[in-house]
Design a protein around this motif. Structure first.
Motif, PDB file in Angstrom:
ATOM      1  N   LEU A   6     -51.144  -2.985 -21.845  1.00 37.45           N
ATOM      2  CA  LEU A   6     -51.944  -2.765 -20.460  1.00 37.45           C
ATOM      3  C   LEU A   6     -52.731  -4.202 -20.246  1.00 37.45           C
ATOM      4  N   PHE A   7     -53.260  -4.926 -20.905  1.00 35.08           N
ATOM      5  CA  PHE A   7     -53.911  -6.159 -20.625  1.00 35.08           C
ATOM      6  C   PHE A   7     -52.956  -7.167 -19.883  1.00 35.08           C
ATOM      7  N   GLN A   8     -51.624  -7.035 -20.423  1.00 35.98           N
ATOM      8  CA  GLN A   8     -50.639  -8.175 -20.219  1.00 35.98           C
ATOM      9  C   GLN A   8     -50.121  -7.726 -18.753  1.00 35.98           C
ATOM     10  N   GLN A   9     -50.145  -6.482 -18.289  1.00 37.21           N
ATOM     11  CA  GLN A   9     -49.824  -6.254 -17.037  1.00 37.21           C
ATOM     12  C   GLN A   9     -50.921  -6.571 -16.021  1.00 37.21           C
ATOM     13  N   ILE A  10     -52.176  -6.295 -16.570  1.00 38.20           N
ATOM     14  CA  ILE A  10     -53.353  -6.810 -15.612  1.00 38.20           C
ATOM     15  C   ILE A  10     -53.022  -8.506 -15.271  1.00 38.20           C
ATOM     16  N   LYS A  11     -52.639  -9.290 -16.340  1.00 32.96           N
ATOM     17  CA  LYS A  11     -52.852 -10.675 -16.282  1.00 32.96           C
ATOM     18  C   LYS A  11     -51.573 -10.858 -15.274  1.00 32.96           C
ATOM     19  N   ARG A  12     -50.430 -10.183 -15.651  1.00 31.54           N
ATOM     20  CA  ARG A  12     -49.115 -10.506 -14.906  1.00 31.54           C
ATOM     21  C   ARG A  12     -49.233 -10.357 -13.178  1.00 31.54           C
ATOM     22  N   LYS A  13     -49.965  -9.468 -12.844  1.00 31.00           N
ATOM     23  CA  LYS A  13     -50.203  -8.722 -11.702  1.00 31.00           C
ATOM     24  C   LYS A  13     -51.360  -9.567 -10.803  1.00 31.00           C
ATOM     25  N   SER A  14     -52.277  -9.808 -11.691  1.00 29.08           N
ATOM     26  CA  SER A  14     -53.652 -10.437 -11.214  1.00 29.08           C
ATOM     27  C   SER A  14     -54.440  -9.239 -10.676  1.00 29.08           C
ATOM     28  N   SER A  15     -54.375  -7.981 -11.322  1.00 25.27           N
ATOM     29  CA  SER A  15     -54.941  -6.868 -10.748  1.00 25.27           C
ATOM     30  C   SER A  15     -55.366  -5.768 -11.733  1.00 25.27           C
ATOM     31  N   PHE A  16     -56.168  -5.115 -11.308  1.00 19.09           N
ATOM     32  CA  PHE A  16     -56.994  -3.906 -12.160  1.00 19.09           C
ATOM     33  C   PHE A  16     -56.849  -2.836 -11.368  1.00 19.09           C
ATOM     34  N   LEU A  17     -55.832  -2.408 -10.369  1.00 25.35           N
ATOM     35  CA  LEU A  17     -55.824  -1.318  -9.488  1.00 25.35           C
ATOM     36  C   LEU A  17     -55.031  -0.183 -10.033  1.00 25.35           C
ATOM     37  N   CYS A  18     -55.811   1.024  -9.835  1.00 25.96           N
ATOM     38  CA  CYS A  18     -55.230   2.164 -10.032  1.00 25.96           C
ATOM     39  C   CYS A  18     -55.028   2.988  -8.783  1.00 25.96           C
ATOM     40  N   VAL A  19     -53.891   3.426  -8.502  1.00 27.52           N
ATOM     41  CA  VAL A  19     -54.029   4.123  -7.422  1.00 27.52           C
ATOM     42  C   VAL A  19     -53.680   5.774  -7.659  1.00 27.52           C
ATOM     43  N   GLY A  20     -54.514   6.516  -6.873  1.00 32.50           N
ATOM     44  CA  GLY A  20     -54.737   7.918  -7.153  1.00 32.50           C
ATOM     45  C   GLY A  20     -53.955   8.834  -6.231  1.00 32.50           C
ATOM     46  N   LEU A  21     -52.930   9.499  -6.839  1.00 35.03           N
ATOM     47  CA  LEU A  21     -51.889  10.236  -6.175  1.00 35.03           C
ATOM     48  C   LEU A  21     -52.440  11.540  -5.916  1.00 35.03           C
ATOM     49  N   ASP A  22     -53.517  11.646  -5.052  1.00 40.65           N
ATOM     50  CA  ASP A  22     -54.081  12.994  -4.613  1.00 40.65           C
ATOM     51  C   ASP A  22     -53.538  13.541  -3.552  1.00 40.65           C
ATOM     52  N   THR A  23     -52.180  13.935  -3.690  1.00 44.76           N
ATOM     53  CA  THR A  23     -51.502  14.154  -2.367  1.00 44.76           C
ATOM     54  C   THR A  23     -51.416  15.473  -2.086  1.00 44.76           C
ATOM     55  N   ASP A  24     -51.842  15.632  -0.688  1.00 44.56           N
ATOM     56  CA  ASP A  24     -52.319  16.969  -0.226  1.00 44.56           C
ATOM     57  C   ASP A  24     -51.186  17.240   0.862  1.00 44.56           C
ATOM     58  N   PRO A  25     -50.474  18.257   0.936  1.00 42.77           N
ATOM     59  CA  PRO A  25     -49.373  18.580   1.970  1.00 42.77           C
ATOM     60  C   PRO A  25     -49.995  18.550   3.356  1.00 42.77           C
ATOM     61  N   SER A  26     -51.207  19.093   3.500  1.00 43.17           N
ATOM     62  CA  SER A  26     -51.794  18.871   4.900  1.00 43.17           C
ATOM     63  C   SER A  26     -52.145  17.503   5.327  1.00 43.17           C
ATOM     64  N   LYS A  27     -52.074  16.381   4.348  1.00 41.64           N
ATOM     65  CA  LYS A  27     -52.270  15.177   5.023  1.00 41.64           C
ATOM     66  C   LYS A  27     -51.218  14.231   5.149  1.00 41.64           C
ATOM     67  N   ILE A  28     -49.964  14.610   4.516  1.00 41.47           N
ATOM     68  CA  ILE A  28     -49.007  13.979   4.566  1.00 41.47           C
ATOM     69  C   ILE A  28     -48.396  13.944   5.867  1.00 41.47           C
ATOM     70  N   PRO A  29     -47.430  12.902   6.341  1.00 42.69           N
ATOM     71  CA  PRO A  29     -46.689  13.036   7.665  1.00 42.69           C
ATOM     72  C   PRO A  29     -45.932  14.155   7.684  1.00 42.69           C
ATOM     73  N   SER A  30     -45.994  14.775   8.757  1.00 44.80           N
ATOM     74  CA  SER A  30     -45.183  15.875   9.207  1.00 44.80           C
ATOM     75  C   SER A  30     -43.574  15.909   9.004  1.00 44.80           C
ATOM     76  N   SER A  31     -43.018  14.800   9.125  1.00 46.89           N
ATOM     77  CA  SER A  31     -41.759  14.447   9.069  1.00 46.89           C
ATOM     78  C   SER A  31     -41.287  14.696   7.507  1.00 46.89           C
ATOM     79  N   LEU A  32     -42.338  14.890   6.593  1.00 53.70           N
ATOM     80  CA  LEU A  32     -41.656  15.096   5.250  1.00 53.70           C
ATOM     81  C   LEU A  32     -41.692  16.479   5.001  1.00 53.70           C
ATOM     82  N   LEU A  33     -42.217  17.107   5.601  1.00 50.87           N
ATOM     83  CA  LEU A  33     -42.437  18.488   5.475  1.00 50.87           C
ATOM     84  C   LEU A  33     -41.333  19.416   5.428  1.00 50.87           C
TER      85      LEU A  33
END
Length: 272
Positions: A6-33
């Motif tokens: 995990l630390f190697q990845q942090i160093k390689r990307k110079s990042s400690f970002l976690c992206v939360g995939l809280d995917t709500d069908p009512s909030k995604i583009p209608s073209s995907l539905l």
């Protein structure tokens, strides 16, 4: 995934970002539905756009189980699509005892193959221990959360005169260690992050609350970072819903890159 990886990845990307995939069908583009699996297609495009900058992805399980069997299918497809070198978090907040806890652990660690899971500690060691029996898997224990009601219990003083979250941090170190246990520490409580870090100097923190909830990334790094970074800072809505139209993935990439650049500066300053 172990701590060194995990630390190697942090160093390689110079990042400690976690992206939360809280995917709500009512909030995604209608073209995907109109697609067969709009949730997965949305997640796929978000992952493609942000994987250069993210070291972790955190699906909030409630968004998927609310959709029934199709939601679980979308979740598994999403998990399978995430690159193998990126840390995965099942934000499930499980917490039960005995065989039930063991089966939750098997479901998320064996059947689905997540790297980690969020767990509520308030039923004690027998609700947590089954999750700690899996090699290179992680328990992320709720310690100091950022929601409004957290003060109802977490800040109450125990008989020893300490806030309850102190007791959770101290007691849980007997159950696990810095190689298999992390803690949820909310970004909106910047003044308390330093207290948590004193009690658990070597553990990673999963930090929600930066971005839409108003937490300060600078404060989180100042008070929470250690020699191995020790932070996974989550942003959900601020990234995945940065754009409302068909350019949502491009907008998400821009927001992720912006955070990564800020994180690179903070890593250079505090993680030496």
């Amino acid at each position: 995934m172990n701590k060194a990886e995990l630390f190697q990845q942090i160093k390689r990307k110079s990042s400690f970002l976690c992206v939360g995939l809280d995917t709500d069908p009512s909030k995604i583009p209608s073209s995907l539905l109109k697609l067969q699996d709009p949730i997965f297609e949305f997640n796929k495009q978000i992952i493609d756009a942000t994987a250069d900058f993210a070291v972790a992805y955190k699906p909030n399980i409630a968004f998927y189980e609310a959709l029934g069997p199709k939601g679980w299918e979308s979740l598994q497809r999403t998990l399978d699509y995430i690159p193998n070198d990126i840390f995965t978090i099942a934000d499930a907040k499980r917490g039960d005892i005995g065989n039930t806890s063991g089966l939750y652990a098997k479901a998320f660690f064996e059947t689905m193959n997540f790297d980690s899971i969020t767990v509520a500690p308030y039923m004690g060691v027998d609700s947590v221990q089954p999750f700690l029996e899996f090699k290179d898997k992680w328990v992320i224990l709720l310690a100091l959360t950022s929601n409004g009601g957290s003060s109802d219990f977490q800040l109450i003083e125990s008989k020893s005169g300490k806030p309850l979250f102190h007791e959770v941090l101290e007691k849980s170190q007997v159950w696990g260690n810095a190689d298999n246990m992390m803690y949820v520490v909310g970004a909106t409580r910047g003044e308390l992050i330093a207290e948590v870090r004193k009690i658990v100097p070597d553990h990673f923190f999963l930090v929600p609350g930066v971005g839409a909830q108003g937490g300060s990334l600078n404060e989180v790094a100042k008070y929470g970072m250690n020699a191995s970074c020790g932070l996974l800072v989550n942003s959900s809505r601020g990234i995945i819903y940065a754009g409302k139209g068909d350019d949502f993935a491009e907008k998400a990439r821009q927001e992720a890159e912006k955070l990564q650049k800020e994180m690179a500066v903070l890593l250079e300053e505090y993680c030496k």
